[in-house]
Design an enzyme around this catalytic site. Structure first.
Site, PDB file in Angstrom:
ATOM      1  N   CYS A  93       4.040  54.792  13.437  1.00  0.00           N
ATOM      2  CA  CYS A  93       4.272  55.262  14.815  1.00  0.00           C
ATOM      3  C   CYS A  93       3.992  56.766  14.922  1.00  0.00           C
ATOM      4  CB  CYS A  93       5.719  55.037  15.252  1.00  0.00           C
ATOM      5  SG  CYS A  93       6.430  53.484  14.776  1.00  0.00           S
ATOM      6  N   ASP A  94       4.424  57.533  13.949  1.00  0.00           N
ATOM      7  CA  ASP A  94       4.433  58.995  14.090  1.00  0.00           C
ATOM      8  C   ASP A  94       3.445  59.730  13.185  1.00  0.00           C
ATOM      9  OD1 ASP A  94       6.549  58.588  15.848  1.00  0.00           O
ATOM     10  OD2 ASP A  94       8.051  58.731  14.262  1.00  0.00           O
ATOM     11  N   CYS A  99       9.240  55.888  10.846  1.00  0.00           N
ATOM     12  CA  CYS A  99       8.100  54.994  11.070  1.00  0.00           C
ATOM     13  C   CYS A  99       6.786  55.763  10.928  1.00  0.00           C
ATOM     14  CB  CYS A  99       8.211  54.357  12.458  1.00  0.00           C
ATOM     15  SG  CYS A  99       6.810  53.290  12.830  1.00  0.00           S
TER      16      CYS A  99
END
Ligand code: NAP
Length: 305
Positions: A133-134, A130
Site C-alpha cells: 500500500c505505502d 503494508c
C-alpha cells in the site's frame, strides 16, 4: 432470513460464500473495511497450488468476483456482535440486525504492533504495516522492514525494487519465512540483513528519521537513519465481540478444530481466526469449504427436527 451469514471478506469467508452458494444456500457476507483480507497486501502469491504467481489483490478480486457472480450478497457494515434466538441467529452490525440460519466467523487477524516509543505517533508518517500500500511513497529512499516471517521477507523483496536501501531487521539469526525468498534477498545489493536486533524506538519530529536499534548479542545500541519502517511482526486475533457466544483461547482465537465447529451449534470458524497450526492461504480456503458444507448440513438437519 439468510441461510449462511459470513463475517469477514478474506479468503476463508469468500471461499465459504462460493461453497454455500453452489450448495443452493443464500449467503450474505459482511465486511467492515476492505474486501479481500490480508492477502490483498501480498505483492506476490507463489504458493497457492495451480497458480504459479499472482498478486494478492488479483487473487482476492477473482475470489470476490466468483462469489458475487454466484449470488452472494455483500454488506459493507461493521459487525458488532452475534446473538442466538431459539431457532435462528442474529448478526448485529453498527447499522442493523440480520437473521441467519447459521453463521461462519472468518474474521482473520490484524497486524501486531512493535509497541515501541514513536510507533503510534508516526503511524502514517513513515511507520507502515503494508508495504504494497505505502511502498511507492518511499521510492529512492532508505527504509527498514522489521520481522522474520514470510510477510517481512516479501515486503523486503517488494521494497527493494523501489527503495535505494532496505534494512531487514530481525530479532533472531534465523528466518521463519520461506528460504527461497531469503536466498533471493541475499543476492540483492540494496538489501542488508540486521540480525539478532530489535527496534527500541522510532525517532523523528514530523516524519520517521531514524530507528534506535539494539543488538541482542553484543548489547550495542545504535541509530539507523531511515525514512520509513514497515512493521511485519505477525498478527493478532480480535474476536472479543463474539466471546459471549463462542469459546476463545487465551490468544483470542476462536476454539475450533479442523471441522471448523465452534463451541456453539450452527456457528463455524474458518481461516486464521480459529485455533490452528498452519495459517496459510490454502488452509484458509480449505476452512471456507469445510465450514460452508458443515453449515449446509446443520441447516438440513435443523429443518428435519
Ligand atoms: P509470522 O510468520 O508470525 O512471523 C512474525 C515474525 O515477526 C517472526 O519472525 C517473529 O520473530 C517476529 N516478531 C514477532 N513479534 C515481534 C516483536 N515484538 N518484535 C520483533 N519481531 C517480532 O507472521 P507473518 O510473516 O505475517 O505470516 C503470518 C502467516 O501468513 C504465516 O503462516 C505465513 O506463512 C503466512 N503468509 C503467507 C504468505 C503467502 O504468500 N502465501 C505471505 C505472507 C504470510 P520470531 O521468528 O523470532 O518469532
Amino acid at each position: 432470513m439468510y441461510d449462511i451469514g459470513i463475517i469477514g471478506g478474506g479468503t476463508a469467508g469468500m471461499t465459504a460464500a462460493i461453497y454455500g452458494q453452489r450448495a443452493g444456500k443464500q449467503t450474505v457476507l459482511f465486511e467492515g473495511t476492505t474486501i479481500g483480507g490480508q492477502i490483498t497486501s501480498s505483492p506476490n502469491v507463489e504458493n497457492y497450488p495451480g497458480i504459479a504467481s499472482v498478486s494478492g489483490s488479483e487473487f482476492s478480486m477473482n475470489l470476490m468476483d466468483q462469489a458475487v457472480k454466484l449470488g452472494t450478497q455483500t454488506i459493507m457494515e461493521q459487525v458488532t456482535g452475534i446473538r442466538e434466538e431459539a431457532d435462528y441467529k442474529v448478526i448485529v452490525t453498527t447499522e442493523k440486525e440480520y437473521e441467519c440460519k447459521s453463521i461462519i466467523l472468518a474474521t482473520g487477524v490484524t497486524h501486531r504492533h512493535l509497541g515501541v516509543p514513536g510507533e503510534e505517533r508516526l503511524t502514517g508518517a513513515g511507520v507502515s504495516y503494508c508495504a504494497t500500500c505505502d511502498g511507492m511513497f518511499f521510492r529512492g529512499r532508505e527504509v527498514a522492514v522489521v520481522g522474520g516471517g514470510s510477510t517481512a521477507l516479501q515486503d523486503a523483496e517488494f521494497l527493494s525494487n523501489y527503495c535505494s536501501k532496505v534494512y531487514l531487521i530481525h530479532r533472531r539469526d534465523e528466518f521463519r519465512g520461506e528460504d527461497q525468498i531469503v536466498k533471493r534477498l541475499q543476492e540483492k545489493e540494496n538489501v542488508e540483513f540486521i540480525l539478532n536486533t530489535t527496534v527500541q524506538e522510532i525517532r523523528g519530529e514530523q516524519m520517521v528519521e531514524s530507528l534506535r536499534v539494539l543488538n541482542k548479542v553484543t548489547g550495542e545500541e545504535s541509530e539507523l537513519a531511515v525514512s520509513g519502517i514497515f512493521v511485519a511482526v505477525g498478527q493478532i486475533a480480535q474476536n472479543e465481540k463474539f466471546a459471549d457466544v463462542v469459546q476463545l483461547d487465551e490468544g483470542g482465537f476462536i476454539v475450533a478444530g479442523e471441522d471448523c465447529k465452534t463451541s456453539e451449534a450452527g456457528i463455524y470458524a474458518a481461516g486464521d481466526c480459529r485455533t490452528k497450526e498452519v495459517r496459510q492461504l490454502t488452509t484458509a480456503a480449505a476452512d471456507g469449504a469445510v465450514a460452508a458444507l458443515a453449515a449446509c448440513k446443520y441447516i438440513a438437519d435443523f429443518a428435519e427436527k
